[in-house]
Design a protein around this motif. Structure first.
Motif, short mmCIF file in Angstrom:
data_model
loop_
_atom_site.label_atom_id
_atom_site.label_comp_id
_atom_site.label_asym_id
_atom_site.label_seq_id
_atom_site.Cartn_x
_atom_site.Cartn_y
_atom_site.Cartn_z
N PRO A 155 37.72 51.10 47.71
CA PRO A 155 38.57 49.84 48.40
C PRO A 155 37.85 48.45 48.31
N GLU A 156 36.42 48.65 48.93
CA GLU A 156 35.81 47.55 48.89
C GLU A 156 35.47 46.87 47.63
N ASP A 157 35.57 47.76 46.58
CA ASP A 157 35.27 47.37 45.10
C ASP A 157 36.44 46.68 44.45
N ALA A 158 37.76 47.20 45.22
CA ALA A 158 39.04 46.55 44.48
C ALA A 158 38.94 45.20 44.41
N GLN A 159 38.61 44.25 45.36
CA GLN A 159 38.70 42.93 45.54
C GLN A 159 37.48 42.36 44.78
N LEU A 160 36.56 42.85 44.31
CA LEU A 160 35.45 42.42 43.58
C LEU A 160 36.09 42.50 42.10
N LEU A 161 36.73 43.76 41.72
CA LEU A 161 37.57 43.86 40.24
C LEU A 161 38.79 42.86 40.20
N LYS A 162 39.34 42.67 41.38
CA LYS A 162 40.37 41.57 41.35
C LYS A 162 39.85 40.35 40.82
N ILE A 163 38.79 39.97 41.67
CA ILE A 163 38.03 38.51 41.15
C ILE A 163 37.80 38.57 39.73
N LEU A 164 37.18 39.66 39.29
CA LEU A 164 36.71 39.76 38.10
C LEU A 164 37.89 39.52 36.81
N ASN A 165 38.94 40.19 37.31
CA ASN A 165 40.15 40.28 36.31
C ASN A 165 41.08 38.96 36.54
N THR A 166 40.72 38.11 37.35
CA THR A 166 41.64 36.95 37.91
C THR A 166 40.83 35.49 37.87
N GLN A 167 39.66 35.58 38.16
CA GLN A 167 38.99 34.17 38.31
C GLN A 167 38.00 33.88 37.40
N ILE A 168 37.83 34.84 36.60
CA ILE A 168 36.64 34.66 35.17
C ILE A 168 37.39 34.61 34.02
N SER A 169 36.87 33.72 33.27
CA SER A 169 37.44 33.81 31.83
C SER A 169 37.54 34.98 31.07
N GLN A 170 38.42 35.03 30.18
CA GLN A 170 38.28 36.17 29.35
C GLN A 170 36.91 36.62 28.53
N GLU A 171 36.41 35.38 28.11
CA GLU A 171 35.05 35.57 27.36
C GLU A 171 33.97 36.22 28.37
N ARG A 172 34.10 35.62 29.35
CA ARG A 172 32.93 36.12 30.46
C ARG A 172 33.28 37.34 30.99
N ARG A 173 34.52 37.63 31.09
CA ARG A 173 34.82 39.13 31.40
C ARG A 173 34.36 40.15 30.37
N ILE A 174 34.59 39.89 29.01
CA ILE A 174 34.13 40.74 27.94
C ILE A 174 32.50 40.79 28.09
N GLU A 175 31.93 39.68 28.39
CA GLU A 175 30.40 39.88 28.41
C GLU A 175 30.12 40.88 29.57
N ILE A 176 30.62 40.68 30.81
CA ILE A 176 30.15 41.35 31.71
C ILE A 176 30.59 42.88 31.56
N LYS A 177 31.73 43.28 31.05
CA LYS A 177 32.02 44.49 30.65
C LYS A 177 31.05 45.22 29.75
#
Length: 121
Positions: free
Chosen positions: A79-101
């Protein structure tokens, strides 16, 4: 009965988007958005469009309480990771999300190879 239109309105306000701006993003008249927000059952395609604009998964729209969201999480997501994932999927640009993944996958591959496990592409 509290409808899903009210949920649209609450989320729109939470994301600090005016009704006028949201209507423009959805490419509909402001009066149509107002009708949706006052509806118990807005059209699912419009709910989906709304979710894409505010960058939340469709299923999350229908879950109002955080505790309910946690019950939907797979066992490997804490559950504590869910908020981080939510930020990753909503607050970061798609290009940056792809780089992180990609970085995450490289780390995972390296860990698996170190542990002697096979990586399957």
């Amino acid at each position: 009965m509290r409808g899903y239109g009210q949920r649209i309105k609450e989320l729109r306000i939470f994301h600090k988007i005016s009704q006028k701006v949201m209507a423009e993003k959805m490419e509909i008249a402001q009066s149509s958005l107002s009708d949706m927000e006052n509806s118990i059952w807005p059209p699912l395609n419009r709910i989906n469009q709304f979710c894409e604009i505010i960058k939340i998964p469709l299923y999350e729209f229908f879950i109002e309480e955080e505790s309910k969201l946690e019950s939907w999480l797979p066992s490997y997501i804490k559950p504590e990771d869910a908020q981080l994932l939510k930020i990753l999927n909503t607050q970061i640009s798609q290009e940056r999300r792809i780089e992180i993944k990609k970085i995450y996958l490289d780390i995972l591959k390296s860990h698996m190879l170190t542990a002697g496990e096979q990586w399957k592409e």
